[in-house]
Design an enzyme around this catalytic site. Structure first.
Site, PDB file in Angstrom:
ATOM      1  N   GLY A 126       0.818  -1.208   0.000  1.00 24.52           N
ATOM      2  CA  GLY A 126       0.000   0.000   0.000  1.00 24.52           C
ATOM      3  C   GLY A 126       0.851   1.257   0.000  1.00 24.52           C
ATOM      4  O   GLY A 126       0.939   1.945   1.026  1.00 24.52           O
ATOM      5  N   TYR A 127       1.462   1.558  -1.129  1.00 22.61           N
ATOM      6  CA  TYR A 127       2.289   2.749  -1.272  1.00 22.61           C
ATOM      7  C   TYR A 127       1.615   3.795  -2.161  1.00 22.61           C
ATOM      8  O   TYR A 127       1.319   4.898  -1.740  1.00 22.61           O
ATOM      9  CB  TYR A 127       3.653   2.383  -1.883  1.00 22.61           C
ATOM     10  CG  TYR A 127       4.691   1.870  -0.911  1.00 22.61           C
ATOM     11  CD1 TYR A 127       4.377   1.552   0.409  1.00 22.61           C
ATOM     12  CD2 TYR A 127       6.003   1.672  -1.321  1.00 22.61           C
ATOM     13  CE1 TYR A 127       5.333   1.068   1.285  1.00 22.61           C
ATOM     14  CE2 TYR A 127       6.977   1.194  -0.452  1.00 22.61           C
ATOM     15  CZ  TYR A 127       6.646   0.890   0.855  1.00 22.61           C
ATOM     16  OH  TYR A 127       7.598   0.426   1.710  1.00 22.61           O
ATOM     17  N   SER A 128       1.383   3.458  -3.436  1.00 25.55           N
ATOM     18  CA  SER A 128       0.913   4.439  -4.425  1.00 25.55           C
ATOM     19  C   SER A 128      -0.448   5.016  -4.058  1.00 25.55           C
ATOM     20  O   SER A 128      -1.308   4.324  -3.500  1.00 25.55           O
ATOM     21  CB  SER A 128       0.822   3.782  -5.810  1.00 25.55           C
ATOM     22  OG  SER A 128       2.082   3.333  -6.239  1.00 25.55           O
ATOM     23  N   SER A 160      -1.294  -4.354  -6.487  1.00 31.45           N
ATOM     24  CA  SER A 160      -1.284  -5.658  -7.145  1.00 31.45           C
ATOM     25  C   SER A 160      -1.778  -6.755  -6.204  1.00 31.45           C
ATOM     26  O   SER A 160      -1.324  -6.859  -5.059  1.00 31.45           O
ATOM     27  CB  SER A 160       0.140  -6.002  -7.608  1.00 31.45           C
ATOM     28  OG  SER A 160       0.606  -5.068  -8.554  1.00 31.45           O
ATOM     29  N   GLU A 243      13.857  -4.954  -2.672  1.00 26.93           N
ATOM     30  CA  GLU A 243      13.272  -5.237  -3.988  1.00 26.93           C
ATOM     31  C   GLU A 243      14.346  -5.549  -5.016  1.00 26.93           C
ATOM     32  O   GLU A 243      14.080  -6.191  -6.031  1.00 26.93           O
ATOM     33  CB  GLU A 243      12.435  -4.039  -4.444  1.00 26.93           C
ATOM     34  CG  GLU A 243      11.547  -4.315  -5.631  1.00 26.93           C
ATOM     35  CD  GLU A 243      10.595  -3.162  -5.913  1.00 26.93           C
ATOM     36  OE1 GLU A 243       9.543  -3.394  -6.508  1.00 26.93           O
ATOM     37  OE2 GLU A 243      10.918  -2.019  -5.530  1.00 26.93           O
TER      38      GLU A 243
END
Length: 382
Positions: A126-128, A160, A243
């Site tokens: 939950g970033y963008s 996603s 990442e």
């Protein structure tokens, strides 16, 4: 164990287990194909766990195998070579788990790592946010403490596989009036609760692996903050650092598979007789070799506390290469690529084209990546 023996073990296990009900997963579920067989791919995660293939890099004290980097790379390469499907548990295993091991509390590690290691609990990121663009520091989702829990209000987007996940880690603003990197908190939030709505984002291909996630007073336990309240930026950056771990070589192997698909179609439809097409295929192979060598360089310097230039250029390099491969795939298909097709070879190259168009946008646009390279690698003024 030496690398040759280990590679044989991985290849043998994949041959034995990627069969029967799992045979249909071969080379499925990768980028642009995440909606393929979701329930079966979750079962595959548990199959991997039973073989001891989840948590290869984790310390043994946290249930991992603590394998050296060379064997981690060998696993990812053999996994893709055998047709291993896209990993539903990727975000939990390779992003959140290393973050919890590095920065989480012992209680958080005991609570969350076993479910990830067993392939039973799945996570999304939950970033963008809709108004933040590529600027992660422009977070507006709010969180606050109330009656011993944290409450969350706001929206995340392009999340996603949120609809296939049990948990989401959320970067939210906990200090009223704060701006930029200050006043952010990193929260672990259960998705199955009142106050959270997940809406699919349907794409032109008909698929919807992305979602918008709405928080309306959603809550999570007080013990589900990673790091201190207000320290969310540091935690978020640490997670993004993971990442660029050993799984990048798995990505490289998937690219090799896609390039081979292009070559096979070019040979089959005669496009390979065109010297320009042959040159473009050769250039793609050369570019992929460059990506591989840069990834190896990047991983060999992973212990450095300061990001090295090869790390900073990685996303820009692979995303542009992959977008060019997608265009090459469509040019090789010719008119056959212009219409929706049930031919598997055509469908797969169309997926490469459509999904790769987004590569230079998500996770930081080309423009953002060039700014990062200029400022952090070349020390140029803002």
């Amino acid at each position: 164990m030496n690398e040759k023996t280990f590679r044989a073990e991985v290849a043998g296990w994949m041959t034995e287990h990627l069969t029967g009900e799992f045979a249909c997963l071969r080379h499925r579920g990768g980028p642009g194909d995440e909606e393929a067989f979701p329930a079966l791919r979750k079962a595959w995660e548990q199959e991997l766990a039973s073989g001891g293939w989840i948590g290869l890099s984790w310390p043994e004290a946290h249930g991992g195998r603590e394998l050296p980097l060379s064997l981690q790379l060998a696993f990812h390469e053999e996994y893709v070579r055998a047709g291993g499907p896209g990993r539903t548990g990727h975000i939990g295993e390779t992003l959140l788990a290393p973050t919890l091991i590095a920065l989480g509390t012992p209680e958080q590690q005991r609570r969350f790592l076993p479910g990830i290691r067993a392939g039973r609990e799945f996570w999304c990121q939950g970033y963008s946010e809709p108004g933040a663009g590529s600027d992660l520091a422009a977070i507006t989702t709010r969180c606050w403490q109330e009656d011993g829990v944290w409450r969350i209000q706001g929206q995340k987007v392009w999340t996603s596989l949120a609809h296939e996940s049990e948990w989401i880690f959320v970067l939210a603003r906990s200090t009223p009036g704060s701006v930029g990197r200050e006043g952010l908190t990193f929260l672990l939030v259960p998705l199955a609760q009142d106050g959270i709505e997940i809406q699919p984002i349907r794409q032109m291909t008909g698929e919807a692996e992305f979602n918008a996630v709405f928080f309306d007073g959603a809550k999570t336990d007080a013990g589900c903050v990673v790091g201190a309240p207000g320290d969310g930026w540091r935690v978020a950056m640490a997670l993004l650092g993971f990442e660029r771990g050993a799984s990048t070589l798995g990505q490289q192997m998937h690219f090799i598979h896609e390039l081979q698909l292009v070559v096979d179609v070019a040979r089959g439809n005669g496009a390979a007789r065109d010297p320009v097409v042959r040159q473009r295929i050769a250039d793609a192979w050369i570019g992929l070799e460059g990506l591989r060598h840069n990834a190896t360089r990047m991983l060999s310097s992973a212990e450095s506390s300061r990001p090295r230039p090869e790390t900073l250029i990685y996303k820009y390099a692979w995303s542009n290469w992959h977008r060019d491969l997608g265009q090459l795939a469509m040019d090789v298909l010719g008119a056959a690529g212009d219409l929706r097709s049930d031919d598997d070879a055509v469908r797969r190259l169309q997926q490469v084209f459509f999904f790769s168009r987004a590569d230079t946008i998500y996770a930081g646009t080309n423009e953002i990546q060039l700014n990062i390279i200029a400022e952090r690698a070349l020390a140029m003024p803002r």
